[in-house]
Design a protein around this motif. Structure first.
Motif, PDB file in Angstrom:
ATOM      1  N   HIS A  89      -1.375  -7.416  -3.323  1.00 32.66           N
ATOM      2  CA  HIS A  89      -0.844  -6.698  -2.158  1.00 32.66           C
ATOM      3  C   HIS A  89       0.667  -6.483  -2.287  1.00 32.66           C
ATOM      4  O   HIS A  89       1.182  -5.391  -2.039  1.00 32.66           O
ATOM      5  CB  HIS A  89      -1.172  -7.513  -0.896  1.00 32.66           C
ATOM      6  N   HIS A  99      -7.392  -3.507   1.653  1.00 30.33           N
ATOM      7  CA  HIS A  99      -6.730  -4.215   0.546  1.00 30.33           C
ATOM      8  C   HIS A  99      -6.046  -5.494   1.014  1.00 30.33           C
ATOM      9  O   HIS A  99      -5.707  -6.349   0.216  1.00 30.33           O
ATOM     10  CB  HIS A  99      -5.747  -3.295  -0.214  1.00 30.33           C
ATOM     11  N   ASP A 137      -1.309  -5.897   8.868  1.00 29.91           N
ATOM     12  CA  ASP A 137      -1.939  -4.924   7.978  1.00 29.91           C
ATOM     13  C   ASP A 137      -3.452  -5.087   8.082  1.00 29.91           C
ATOM     14  O   ASP A 137      -3.974  -6.170   7.805  1.00 29.91           O
ATOM     15  CB  ASP A 137      -1.457  -5.206   6.543  1.00 29.91           C
ATOM     16  N   HIS A 190       5.269  -3.152   5.171  1.00 26.89           N
ATOM     17  CA  HIS A 190       4.974  -4.369   4.395  1.00 26.89           C
ATOM     18  C   HIS A 190       6.151  -5.348   4.421  1.00 26.89           C
ATOM     19  O   HIS A 190       5.940  -6.562   4.456  1.00 26.89           O
ATOM     20  CB  HIS A 190       4.583  -4.011   2.963  1.00 26.89           C
ATOM     21  N   TRP A 224      -2.623  -0.309  10.901  1.00 31.99           N
ATOM     22  CA  TRP A 224      -1.856  -1.481  11.302  1.00 31.99           C
ATOM     23  C   TRP A 224      -2.031  -1.767  12.787  1.00 31.99           C
ATOM     24  O   TRP A 224      -2.219  -0.835  13.586  1.00 31.99           O
ATOM     25  CB  TRP A 224      -0.357  -1.234  11.045  1.00 31.99           C
TER      26      TRP A 224
HETATM   27 MN    MN Z   1      -1.020  -3.239   2.733  1.00 33.40          MN
END
Ligand code: MN
Length: 242
Positions: free
Chosen positions: A62, A202, A198, A112, A160
């Motif tokens: 990630h 993934h 998140d 992120h 998100w």
């Molecule tokens: Mn992500």
């Protein structure tokens, strides 16, 4: 950043670590980061520190593949333009004037960075001030967590979940698709981000497969309340960096 917090952080590492952007490894709850310089930050913890809630393999992929990819593509998009020196908040404010590449990769880069910094194996607890605001907006911490869970669970596809302080200084939860965020006018939820989660596959699929709900519930074990307390204090004064 608040001087008080800087001093608190400065005691935790060498001077070189503090003053060199990007070299902030293992320093929790910092306010020393700068998004204006478009820096790819080091993680504030190691890949395995959040286990068993977030596994090391997911963290490495990630951070080192996904996040780095967003950052590199964003830098490629803005190279040679005035956006190299434009604060992200201003880029996001005018996101409709920019390319889809800037929206997706700039969002991915910023979201992120927020996400890593609101994670920590020693989660702490909400400050008295934040607790009061949570109680005013949601009734209780548990009710807030339920509302946040619903936003995270019901975001269809990739995206998100957020806790923000809105322009009326009220706490609100919401979600955004893809890499949009509450600093973009295109977002349904608008405000200064305090918590980012998140919910792209993934972020959890290696460990949780299709069980997004289990991943959301695990998040509360590694949420970094100390960082969120600092963001809340900053946001009350309009400080978007948190
Ligand atoms: Mn992500």
């Amino acid at each position: 950043m608040k001087r008080r917090n800087f001093i608190k952080v400065a005691g935790a590492g060498s001077l070189a670590t503090i003053i060199t952007p990007g070299l902030t490894h293992c320093i929790p709850a910092k306010k020393s980061k700068s998004f204006e310089g478009h820096i790819f930050e080091k993680l504030p913890f190691s890949y395995s520190d959040l286990e068993p809630y977030i596994d090391a393999e997911t963290m490495e992929l990630h951070y080192d593949k996904h996040h780095r990819g967003y950052f590199n593509k964003f830098i490629t998009e803005i190279k040679g333009s005035e956006l190299e020196k434009t604060p992200l908040r201003d880029i996001f404010k005018n996101i409709n004037k920019h390319s889809a590449g800037i929206r997706n990769n700039g969002g991915g880069y910023y979201n992120h960075s927020l996400f890593w910094n609101n994670l920590n194996p020693n989660s702490g607890e909400p400050s008295a001030e934040l607790s009061l605001a949570i109680n005013e907006s949601f009734g209780s911490l548990e009710a807030f967590k339920e509302a946040f869970f619903t936003e995270a669970k019901t975001q269809f596809g990739s995206g998100w979940a957020w806790l923000v302080l809105d322009e009326n200084k009220h706490l609100k939860v919401g979600n955004t698709p893809n890499q949009d965020n509450p600093l973009m006018p295109v977002s349904d939820i608008k405000g200064i981000p305090l918590i980012a989660l998140d919910v792209w596959e993934h972020a959890y699929y290696l460990n949780y497969e299709n069980k997004r709900a289990d991943y959301i519930n695990a998040f509360w074990n590694v949420i970094n309340w100390r960082e969120i307390n600092i963001r809340f204090e900053g946001a009350l004064n309009g400080d978007w960096k948190g």
